[in-house]
Design a protein around this motif. Structure first.
Motif, mmCIF file in Angstrom:
data_model
loop_
_atom_site.group_PDB
_atom_site.id
_atom_site.type_symbol
_atom_site.label_atom_id
_atom_site.label_comp_id
_atom_site.label_asym_id
_atom_site.label_seq_id
_atom_site.Cartn_x
_atom_site.Cartn_y
_atom_site.Cartn_z
ATOM 1 N N MET A 145 0.826 -1.203 0.000
ATOM 2 C CA MET A 145 0.000 0.000 0.000
ATOM 3 C C MET A 145 0.863 1.256 0.000
ATOM 4 S SD MET A 145 -2.911 -1.134 2.743
ATOM 5 C CE MET A 145 -3.776 -2.707 2.583
ATOM 6 N N LEU A 146 1.979 1.211 0.725
ATOM 7 C CA LEU A 146 2.870 2.373 0.778
ATOM 8 C C LEU A 146 3.502 2.639 -0.580
ATOM 9 C CD1 LEU A 146 4.626 1.819 4.226
ATOM 10 C CD2 LEU A 146 2.795 3.436 3.685
ATOM 11 N N VAL A 147 3.900 1.587 -1.283
ATOM 12 C CA VAL A 147 4.488 1.761 -2.615
ATOM 13 C C VAL A 147 3.476 2.426 -3.543
ATOM 14 C CG1 VAL A 147 5.351 0.551 -4.654
ATOM 15 C CG2 VAL A 147 6.126 -0.136 -2.383
ATOM 16 N N GLU A 148 2.215 2.001 -3.464
ATOM 17 C CA GLU A 148 1.171 2.616 -4.285
ATOM 18 C C GLU A 148 0.996 4.093 -3.935
ATOM 19 O OE1 GLU A 148 -2.415 0.409 -3.893
ATOM 20 O OE2 GLU A 148 -1.622 -1.398 -4.856
ATOM 21 N N ARG A 149 1.060 4.412 -2.646
ATOM 22 C CA ARG A 149 0.897 5.807 -2.219
ATOM 23 C C ARG A 149 2.039 6.682 -2.728
ATOM 24 N NH1 ARG A 149 -2.530 7.631 1.741
ATOM 25 N NH2 ARG A 149 -3.884 6.117 2.768
ATOM 26 N N VAL A 150 3.266 6.161 -2.695
ATOM 27 C CA VAL A 150 4.404 6.922 -3.211
ATOM 28 C C VAL A 150 4.243 7.147 -4.711
ATOM 29 C CG1 VAL A 150 6.887 6.886 -3.635
ATOM 30 C CG2 VAL A 150 6.022 6.186 -1.417
ATOM 31 N N ASN A 151 3.877 6.091 -5.434
ATOM 32 C CA ASN A 151 3.727 6.199 -6.891
ATOM 33 C C ASN A 151 2.628 7.172 -7.293
ATOM 34 O OD1 ASN A 151 5.799 4.382 -7.357
ATOM 35 N ND2 ASN A 151 4.446 2.616 -7.524
ATOM 36 N N SER A 152 1.580 7.263 -6.474
ATOM 37 C CA SER A 152 0.470 8.165 -6.785
ATOM 38 C C SER A 152 0.691 9.574 -6.251
ATOM 39 C CB SER A 152 -0.835 7.607 -6.218
ATOM 40 O OG SER A 152 -0.803 7.572 -4.796
ATOM 41 N N GLY A 153 1.773 9.782 -5.480
ATOM 42 C CA GLY A 153 2.069 11.102 -4.946
ATOM 43 C C GLY A 153 1.353 11.418 -3.647
ATOM 44 N N ASP A 154 0.706 10.420 -3.020
ATOM 45 C CA ASP A 154 0.016 10.665 -1.748
ATOM 46 C C ASP A 154 0.992 10.896 -0.598
ATOM 47 O OD1 ASP A 154 -2.438 10.445 -2.915
ATOM 48 O OD2 ASP A 154 -2.762 8.354 -2.361
ATOM 49 N N ILE A 155 2.159 10.258 -0.675
ATOM 50 C CA ILE A 155 3.200 10.469 0.330
ATOM 51 C C ILE A 155 4.519 10.733 -0.385
ATOM 52 C CG2 ILE A 155 2.095 9.139 2.176
ATOM 53 C CD1 ILE A 155 3.817 6.777 1.474
ATOM 54 N N ASP A 156 5.465 11.310 0.344
ATOM 55 C CA ASP A 156 6.731 11.730 -0.264
ATOM 56 C C ASP A 156 7.782 10.625 -0.290
ATOM 57 O OD1 ASP A 156 6.098 14.611 -0.696
ATOM 58 O OD2 ASP A 156 5.826 14.547 1.473
ATOM 59 N N LEU A 157 7.790 9.779 0.722
ATOM 60 C CA LEU A 157 8.744 8.678 0.779
ATOM 61 C C LEU A 157 8.251 7.646 1.779
ATOM 62 C CD1 LEU A 157 11.959 9.914 2.680
ATOM 63 C CD2 LEU A 157 9.778 11.093 2.723
ATOM 64 N N ALA A 158 8.823 6.442 1.712
ATOM 65 C CA ALA A 158 8.373 5.371 2.595
ATOM 66 C C ALA A 158 9.508 4.406 2.891
ATOM 67 C CB ALA A 158 7.202 4.614 1.972
ATOM 68 N N ILE A 159 9.519 3.908 4.107
ATOM 69 C CA ILE A 159 10.395 2.811 4.499
ATOM 70 C C ILE A 159 9.612 1.526 4.246
ATOM 71 C CG2 ILE A 159 11.705 1.757 6.373
ATOM 72 C CD1 ILE A 159 11.696 4.519 7.746
ATOM 73 N N ILE A 160 10.199 0.584 3.524
ATOM 74 C CA ILE A 160 9.455 -0.620 3.130
ATOM 75 C C ILE A 160 10.313 -1.870 3.303
ATOM 76 C CG2 ILE A 160 8.066 0.647 1.432
ATOM 77 C CD1 ILE A 160 9.986 -0.879 -0.666
ATOM 78 N N THR A 161 9.659 -3.016 3.228
ATOM 79 C CA THR A 161 10.365 -4.280 3.082
ATOM 80 C C THR A 161 10.563 -4.526 1.601
ATOM 81 O OG1 THR A 161 9.384 -5.204 5.091
ATOM 82 C CG2 THR A 161 10.290 -6.757 3.501
ATOM 83 N N HIS A 162 11.801 -4.561 1.155
ATOM 84 C CA HIS A 162 12.094 -4.684 -0.271
ATOM 85 C C HIS A 162 12.125 -6.145 -0.684
ATOM 86 C CE1 HIS A 162 13.715 -3.880 -4.218
ATOM 87 N NE2 HIS A 162 14.675 -4.756 -3.987
ATOM 88 N N VAL A 163 11.481 -6.433 -1.812
ATOM 89 C CA VAL A 163 11.490 -7.772 -2.395
ATOM 90 C C VAL A 163 12.078 -7.669 -3.789
ATOM 91 C CG1 VAL A 163 10.103 -9.761 -3.063
ATOM 92 C CG2 VAL A 163 9.433 -8.393 -1.075
ATOM 93 N N ASP A 164 13.120 -8.434 -4.065
ATOM 94 C CA ASP A 164 13.750 -8.403 -5.389
ATOM 95 C C ASP A 164 12.743 -8.797 -6.466
ATOM 96 O OD1 ASP A 164 16.184 -7.703 -4.301
ATOM 97 O OD2 ASP A 164 16.864 -9.784 -4.089
ATOM 98 N N GLY A 165 12.835 -8.119 -7.601
ATOM 99 C CA GLY A 165 11.980 -8.447 -8.728
ATOM 100 C C GLY A 165 10.693 -7.658 -8.794
ATOM 101 N N LYS A 166 10.395 -6.860 -7.776
ATOM 102 C CA LYS A 166 9.176 -6.052 -7.804
ATOM 103 C C LYS A 166 9.365 -4.861 -8.736
ATOM 104 C CE LYS A 166 6.683 -8.381 -4.815
ATOM 105 N NZ LYS A 166 5.400 -9.000 -5.188
ATOM 106 N N ASN A 167 8.239 -4.316 -9.232
ATOM 107 C CA ASN A 167 8.314 -3.234 -10.226
ATOM 108 C C ASN A 167 8.337 -1.861 -9.573
ATOM 109 O OD1 ASN A 167 5.709 -3.345 -9.285
ATOM 110 N ND2 ASN A 167 4.753 -2.961 -11.275
ATOM 111 N N TYR A 168 9.209 -1.694 -8.610
ATOM 112 C CA TYR A 168 9.456 -0.383 -8.026
ATOM 113 C C TYR A 168 10.941 -0.286 -7.696
ATOM 114 C CZ TYR A 168 9.219 -3.035 -3.624
ATOM 115 O OH TYR A 168 9.423 -3.953 -2.630
ATOM 116 N N SER A 169 11.413 0.925 -7.557
ATOM 117 C CA SER A 169 12.829 1.143 -7.291
ATOM 118 C C SER A 169 13.017 1.598 -5.852
ATOM 119 C CB SER A 169 13.379 2.204 -8.247
ATOM 120 O OG SER A 169 14.739 2.462 -7.975
#
Length: 295
Positions: A133-157
């Protein structure tokens, strides 16, 4: 003599890389699609390399494009930091940070304390939600940045800012891990930690059943401390009253957990860049403090 790179072109390039589309990137950087295409043509001419290749309706980075992307992100961010450092006033305003609740308990106190001391005029709005959900919020501009659990191969940087070992944990006062099947308290089915745990048990041939499932780390931790179930946590999340389990307890090895920082590269701000650097420094200090405490 080599040509200088244009920062505005690099900003557009990052937007295309993140969205996979010239059309979507044009909306993000407030340009026409033809202007975006012209910018990328000029950027490729400056580099003397192709940085995009078509993949159906989308644009995919070439090997040279992948190499450029990391430089482009850093150049755009440094440009913002440089301008902010020469500003006439202190940083002020609001910045929006996303973080899963299991990281909020461990990392936010240090991060917010450091940031507040350096930037007393800045308001930090915190959103606690699971990583997808946080990745979606960053991509849509709802939030400025997020700390996340990174999974290799996902379509975000994401910038990997910390790596910890995932551990099996149980109550220090109970032996629920000896039960067959072993009862588990884990996140929702699409939780990466849950998937790592169940895959490891299946591979080891250890029967299990998921008794408690929640996005809320406090609820999962409560089930563990009450002696009702076994769970998986990163090393820094192990709480007093928990015991770490290993091969001698019949629990298979688990992979490492990558913690990443995702930024809104489409509309970066000096506030978001400043908070991002504080996050990286705070988690680096956490590593140092852990080593010092162990010596």
């Amino acid at each position: 003599m080599a040509h200088m790179l244009d920062i505005d072109q690099l900003r557009t390039f990052v937007a295309i890389a993140d969205t996979g589309s010239f059309t979507k990137a044009a909306d993000l950087v407030h340009k026409t699609q033809s202007a975006v295409s012209m910018q990328m043509k000029r950027l490729e001419e400056r580099l003397g390399r192709a940085i995009f290749e078509r993949d159906g309706r989308y644009s995919r980075l070439t090997e040279d494009g992948d190499r450029l992307l990391d430089y482009a992100r850093r150049i755009v961010r440094l440009n913002m930091e440089c301008l902010a450092s020469f500003g006439d006033v202190d940083l002020a305003g609001r910045v929006r940070l996303g973080v899963p609740d299991d990281y909020a308990d461990r990392y936010l106190p240090e991060i917010l304390a450091r940031f507040s001391r350096s930037n007393p005029k800045v308001e930090v709005t915190v959103v606690c939600e699971p990583t997808p959900m946080l990745v979606e919020r960053v991509n849509s501009g709802d939030i400025d940045l997020a700390i996340i659990t990174h999974v290799d191969g996902k379509n975000y940087s994401a910038e990997i800012i910390r790596v910890e070992q995932l551990l099996w944990v149980t109550s220090a006062r109970h032996c629920v891990h000896d039960e067959t099947p072993v009862p588990l308290a884990l996140g929702r089915p699409n939780c990466n930690w849950r998937q790592s745990a169940t895959e490891a048990l299946e591979k080891a041939g250890r029967p299990f059943r998921v008794l408690y499932s929640s996005w809320n780390s406090t609820a999962v931790g409560a089930a563990v401390l009450a002696g009702l179930a076994v769970s998986v946590l990163p090393e820094s999340a192990v709480r007093p009253g928990m015991r770490v389990l290993g091969p001698s307890d019949g629990m298979p090895a688990l992979p490492a957990c990558k913690i990443g920082l995702v930024r809104n590269h489409h509309d970066p701000t000096a506030l978001a860049n400043a908070l991002g650097e504080h996050i990286i420094q705070s988690l680096d200090n956490l590593n140092v403090n852990r080593l010092q405490a162990a010596e």
